[in-house]
Design a protein around this motif. Sequence first.
Motif, PDB file in Angstrom:
ATOM      1  N   LYS A   1       0.806  -1.216   0.000  1.00  0.00           N
ATOM      2  CA  LYS A   1       0.000   0.000   0.000  1.00  0.00           C
ATOM      3  C   LYS A   1       0.842   1.270   0.000  1.00  0.00           C
ATOM      4  O   LYS A   1       0.628   2.174  -0.819  1.00  0.00           O
ATOM      5  CB  LYS A   1      -0.932  -0.048   1.208  1.00  0.00           C
ATOM      6  CG  LYS A   1      -1.958   1.038   1.294  1.00  0.00           C
ATOM      7  CD  LYS A   1      -3.046   0.704   2.269  1.00  0.00           C
ATOM      8  CE  LYS A   1      -2.537  -0.015   3.500  1.00  0.00           C
ATOM      9  NZ  LYS A   1      -1.469   0.711   4.229  1.00  0.00           N
ATOM     10  N   THR A   2       1.813   1.354   0.928  1.00  0.00           N
ATOM     11  CA  THR A   2       2.642   2.552   1.000  1.00  0.00           C
ATOM     12  C   THR A   2       3.472   2.730  -0.263  1.00  0.00           C
ATOM     13  O   THR A   2       3.611   3.845  -0.787  1.00  0.00           O
ATOM     14  CB  THR A   2       3.566   2.481   2.236  1.00  0.00           C
ATOM     15  OG1 THR A   2       2.763   2.393   3.417  1.00  0.00           O
ATOM     16  CG2 THR A   2       4.462   3.702   2.322  1.00  0.00           C
TER      17      THR A   2
ATOM     18  N   ALA B   1       1.078  10.846   5.732  1.00  0.00           N
ATOM     19  CA  ALA B   1       1.542   9.567   6.289  1.00  0.00           C
ATOM     20  C   ALA B   1       0.688   9.203   7.496  1.00  0.00           C
ATOM     21  O   ALA B   1       1.104   9.333   8.648  1.00  0.00           O
ATOM     22  CB  ALA B   1       3.012   9.659   6.669  1.00  0.00           C
TER      23      ALA B   1
ATOM     24  N   ASP C   1      -0.300   6.241   8.308  1.00  0.00           N
ATOM     25  CA  ASP C   1       0.043   4.941   8.880  1.00  0.00           C
ATOM     26  C   ASP C   1       1.020   5.213  10.019  1.00  0.00           C
ATOM     27  O   ASP C   1       2.230   5.251   9.821  1.00  0.00           O
ATOM     28  CB  ASP C   1       0.676   4.026   7.828  1.00  0.00           C
ATOM     29  CG  ASP C   1       1.019   2.650   8.385  1.00  0.00           C
ATOM     30  OD1 ASP C   1       0.890   2.454   9.604  1.00  0.00           O
ATOM     31  OD2 ASP C   1       1.417   1.770   7.592  1.00  0.00           O
TER      32      ASP C   1
ATOM     33  N   ALA D   1       6.857   3.360   8.145  1.00  0.00           N
ATOM     34  CA  ALA D   1       5.927   3.741   7.078  1.00  0.00           C
ATOM     35  C   ALA D   1       6.094   5.198   6.655  1.00  0.00           C
ATOM     36  O   ALA D   1       6.156   5.513   5.465  1.00  0.00           O
ATOM     37  CB  ALA D   1       4.488   3.463   7.514  1.00  0.00           C
TER      38      ALA D   1
ATOM     39  N   GLN E   1       9.365   5.714   4.861  1.00  0.00           N
ATOM     40  CA  GLN E   1       9.283   5.145   3.520  1.00  0.00           C
ATOM     41  C   GLN E   1       8.523   6.073   2.578  1.00  0.00           C
ATOM     42  O   GLN E   1       8.957   6.345   1.454  1.00  0.00           O
ATOM     43  CB  GLN E   1       8.592   3.784   3.581  1.00  0.00           C
ATOM     44  CG  GLN E   1       8.475   3.077   2.235  1.00  0.00           C
ATOM     45  CD  GLN E   1       7.703   1.771   2.344  1.00  0.00           C
ATOM     46  OE1 GLN E   1       7.298   1.359   3.429  1.00  0.00           O
ATOM     47  NE2 GLN E   1       7.480   1.122   1.223  1.00  0.00           N
ATOM     48  N   LEU E   2       7.393   6.592   3.059  1.00  0.00           N
ATOM     49  CA  LEU E   2       6.581   7.479   2.223  1.00  0.00           C
ATOM     50  C   LEU E   2       7.323   8.779   1.933  1.00  0.00           C
ATOM     51  O   LEU E   2       7.303   9.279   0.806  1.00  0.00           O
ATOM     52  CB  LEU E   2       5.255   7.763   2.928  1.00  0.00           C
ATOM     53  CG  LEU E   2       4.179   8.436   2.068  1.00  0.00           C
ATOM     54  CD1 LEU E   2       3.770   7.531   0.921  1.00  0.00           C
ATOM     55  CD2 LEU E   2       2.966   8.804   2.911  1.00  0.00           C
TER      56      LEU E   2
ATOM     57  N   THR F   1       5.746  15.591   2.477  1.00  0.00           N
ATOM     58  CA  THR F   1       5.016  14.609   3.269  1.00  0.00           C
ATOM     59  C   THR F   1       4.630  15.212   4.612  1.00  0.00           C
ATOM     60  O   THR F   1       5.482  15.743   5.328  1.00  0.00           O
ATOM     61  CB  THR F   1       5.869  13.349   3.508  1.00  0.00           C
ATOM     62  OG1 THR F   1       6.193  12.753   2.253  1.00  0.00           O
ATOM     63  CG2 THR F   1       5.114  12.335   4.355  1.00  0.00           C
TER      64      THR F   1
ATOM     65  N   ARG G   1       3.537  14.367   8.284  1.00  0.00           N
ATOM     66  CA  ARG G   1       3.667  13.215   9.162  1.00  0.00           C
ATOM     67  C   ARG G   1       3.672  13.663  10.609  1.00  0.00           C
ATOM     68  O   ARG G   1       3.892  14.838  10.906  1.00  0.00           O
ATOM     69  CB  ARG G   1       4.953  12.449   8.853  1.00  0.00           C
ATOM     70  CG  ARG G   1       6.219  13.301   8.957  1.00  0.00           C
ATOM     71  CD  ARG G   1       7.475  12.516   8.677  1.00  0.00           C
ATOM     72  NE  ARG G   1       7.672  11.457   9.651  1.00  0.00           N
ATOM     73  CZ  ARG G   1       8.681  10.595   9.597  1.00  0.00           C
ATOM     74  NH1 ARG G   1       9.559  10.677   8.620  1.00  0.00           N
ATOM     75  NH2 ARG G   1       8.810   9.655  10.513  1.00  0.00           N
TER      76      ARG G   1
ATOM     77  N   ASP H   1      -2.022   7.962   2.926  1.00  0.00           N
ATOM     78  CA  ASP H   1      -1.723   6.554   3.178  1.00  0.00           C
ATOM     79  C   ASP H   1      -2.267   6.174   4.553  1.00  0.00           C
ATOM     80  O   ASP H   1      -2.184   6.960   5.498  1.00  0.00           O
ATOM     81  CB  ASP H   1      -0.208   6.340   3.141  1.00  0.00           C
ATOM     82  CG  ASP H   1       0.187   4.886   3.350  1.00  0.00           C
ATOM     83  OD1 ASP H   1      -0.605   3.997   2.988  1.00  0.00           O
ATOM     84  OD2 ASP H   1       1.289   4.648   3.874  1.00  0.00           O
TER      85      ASP H   1
END
Length: 411
Positions: A223-224, A245, A247, A253, A256-257, A268, A270, A300
């Motif tokens: 998914k990610t 982000a 997740d 996660a 990674q994103l 991103t 987060r 995500d």
Amino acid sequence: MNSDTWTYLIAAGIPAALLVAASTVLVRRRREDRDDTPSTGGTDVLTAPEQEASSSAPPVSPSVGTAPDLLAPGAGEPGLAVPEDVAEADLDVQLDVPAPVAGRFTRLRGRLARSGSPLGARLLAVLSRDHLTEDDWDELEETLLLADVGAGPTGDLIEALRTRVRVEGLREPGAVRAVLREQLVALVDPTLDRSLNLAPGADAAGAPTPAVVLVVGVNGTGKTTTVGKLARVLVAEDRSVVLGAADTFRAAAADQLETWGSRVGVPTVRSDRDGADPAAVAFDAVRTGKASGVDVVLVDTAGRLQNKAGLMDELGKITRVITREAPLAEVLLVLDATTGQNGLNQARVFGEVAGVTGIVLTKLDGTAKGGIVVAVQRELGVPVKLVGLGEGPDDLAPFDAETFVDGLLEG
């Protein structure tokens, strides 16, 4: 020093050589002072959009300040924009250039053909026999079921093939192949709208909002990675993007994103701690997207099992919280094509909880179960919109029914 000053000092008896040395030192010091002073067109410009957004949006990842869309004129306060030549030069060095989206699925069709999928080859082999017996039709039915086409679609296809073979007396391999292709394409249904809805929305007050895409699925479906690849697809189409982000349970996660986004200049949003409220992160991402005026916000979410009520309730909460700030344009369910009928159970529950609008099938090139495309569309009543056909960063492609069937028949 101006000319009058020079004349006065020389008349006073100060040697010219000493004056030149003093002048050189003075110029050097002025240059050093100027270099140490913050420039209104350099470093401050990168932080200005963040400061502007912070007045109307929660704190976000430092990577937000380097996004190309936030460096554009008008992203922050008037006049605070990186000069185009400087910004573009930096981005050219640091950022990947995603492959064009047009023709991706066609280029990747060969992988499907080489995946060892026996579906097309077995169907053609049976249909090309001189006299088709009931055992032959049973073999065809078994082949389709093993490919995860599903009982209902399999029955429809067998009935249509029986009629065509009996009425037209098909025996010649080319004619058999043409009829099989026609029936398979009809089963996959090329009439479904497989485009992503990326039109801008509006909030309750009528203010414009980005298209918000929520990505859901169980653990292990990729998914990610799919969100990261989808960001590359959008960048290749010249759309500005913010990643969320949400997740927050899997430690790596968000990292990674953020890595996926940084490769193409996408910021991103987060949390600064693990285990934060995923709905709050999703909300922050949408609010940041609105403040910066991007085209799309991709959110995500954590992988969750379809039989865990608490996790599914949490997904419902994420959906409700996001829609307070902006309407959802798409809810994409990521499914692993190798999971077969279990994938259908996942699709059913996620469809009820999150209102799925499209399917992303991953690992389609490594499976003999291409029929899952047909089965999941029948189960949910929504189309497969994107497929993953490899491990490369640009191996996510818009799904095309006819190209997909041709790949099966070439296998």
